[in-house]
Scaffold this motif. Structure first.
Motif, PDB file in Angstrom:
ATOM      1  N   ARG A 157       0.842  -1.211   0.000  1.00 40.23           N
ATOM      2  CA  ARG A 157       0.000   0.000   0.000  1.00 40.23           C
ATOM      3  C   ARG A 157       0.871   1.253   0.000  1.00 40.23           C
ATOM      4  O   ARG A 157       0.558   2.243  -0.664  1.00 40.23           O
ATOM      5  N   ARG A 160       2.335   1.909  -3.538  1.00 40.30           N
ATOM      6  CA  ARG A 160       1.352   2.522  -4.435  1.00 40.30           C
ATOM      7  C   ARG A 160       1.128   3.985  -4.047  1.00 40.30           C
ATOM      8  O   ARG A 160       1.070   4.868  -4.910  1.00 40.30           O
ATOM      9  N   ARG A 163       3.882   6.368  -5.308  1.00 37.21           N
ATOM     10  CA  ARG A 163       3.749   6.755  -6.714  1.00 37.21           C
ATOM     11  C   ARG A 163       2.672   7.824  -6.884  1.00 37.21           C
ATOM     12  O   ARG A 163       2.865   8.806  -7.615  1.00 37.21           O
TER      13      ARG A 163
END
Length: 276
Positions: A157, A160, A163
């Motif tokens: 998590r 992600r 990013r």
């Protein structure tokens, strides 16, 4: 504190990136609602639902918070709520609106926990100040978090979220474009001083303005996907933030330039023209 109650171990830099916690100060003043949005981002990234409430008045806020707390207790058990409250820094003596955790709602008292203090106060003492606005973000943990907290893995998590955070920093209205617009306006020394005060209030005593935390997150969650130039740029920006908060006005222009280069390093050279 919220994850501790659930029995979930989470690395602090993961919390920062999942909450979009690397920010830019607002030249027009502190955006109170930004804190609630960050809490929502964090709980959503963790796979939780999030109940939110905001009000211009203390009475409706307290009534809603007590109802939400009672409902959470009936469902399973109540985790602390994220909120905002004026807190006094015991070192500087300055009082600013800070993130706090609200918990242990009683008939006449509530517990307030911040980075500065942990105390139980009466409802009257809670409401005698004006954080403007009143509100909370209450996490609703997933079944997995409740039943198997020791197996709850934040790493994927966090990768992600890292990013997504860089995308937001590069393009969002409250991202780097906010700082670039401010420095391009050729602000006066008085405006720079006001901006510095706002940044200091948001920094929570981190003179790198959370850039050092971002570098740690890159090392932990982005080593294979984030270019070395991006890491080096934000490490340099952290040092420049220290200089700016210490009084070096010219460092702010350099921060904007260095961070733009660091963010652009993530984009393949052939694609930059298509995104401009």
């Amino acid at each position: 504190m919220i994850f501790d109650v659930l029995g979930i171990t989470v690395e602090p830099s993961a919390v920062v990136v999942m909450a979009s916690g690397v920010r830019y100060a607002d030249p027009n003043g502190f955006d109170d609602f930004g804190g609630f949005d960050a809490a929502f981002d964090l709980f959503e990234a963790a796979g939780f639902n999030c109940e939110q409430f905001r009000s211009a008045e203390a009475g409706p806020f307290l009534d809603a918070a007590r109802r939400e707390h009672a409902l959470a207790e009936r469902r399973w058990k109540a985790t602390p709520f994220y909120s905002l409250h004026p807190e006094r820094d015991p070192v500087t003596g300055v009082t600013t609106v800070r993130p706090v955790a609200l918990s242990e709602f009683g008939d006449s008292t509530v517990r307030i926990t911040s980075t500065f203090a942990d105390r139980t106060v009466s409802h009257e003492d809670l409401m005698c100040v004006d954080p403007s606005p009143w509100g909370y973000a209450a996490p609703v943990p997933s079944l997995q978090a409740i039943l198997a907290p020791t197996r709850y893995d934040f790493a994927a998590r966090a990768r992600r979220s890292l990013r997504l955070l860089f995308m937001r920093l590069a393009t969002a209205r409250d991202g780097l474009p906010r700082l670039e617009s401010f420095v391009s306006s050729r602000p006066s020394r008085e405006s720079l001083h006001t901006y510095r005060r706002g940044m200091a209030a948001l920094s929570a005593r981190d003179d790198t303005f959370h850039r050092s935390v971002l570098v740690t997150a890159i090392d932990k969650y982005g080593a294979e996907t984030i270019p070395d130039e991006t890491r080096a740029g934000f490490a340099r920006s952290g040092a420049l933030h220290v200089e700016f908060l210490a009084g070096a006005d010219t460092a702010l222009d350099e921060i904007a330039r260095v961070e733009r280069a660091a963010l652009d390093a993530r984009i393949p050279s052939g694609a930059r023209g298509a995104t401009s």
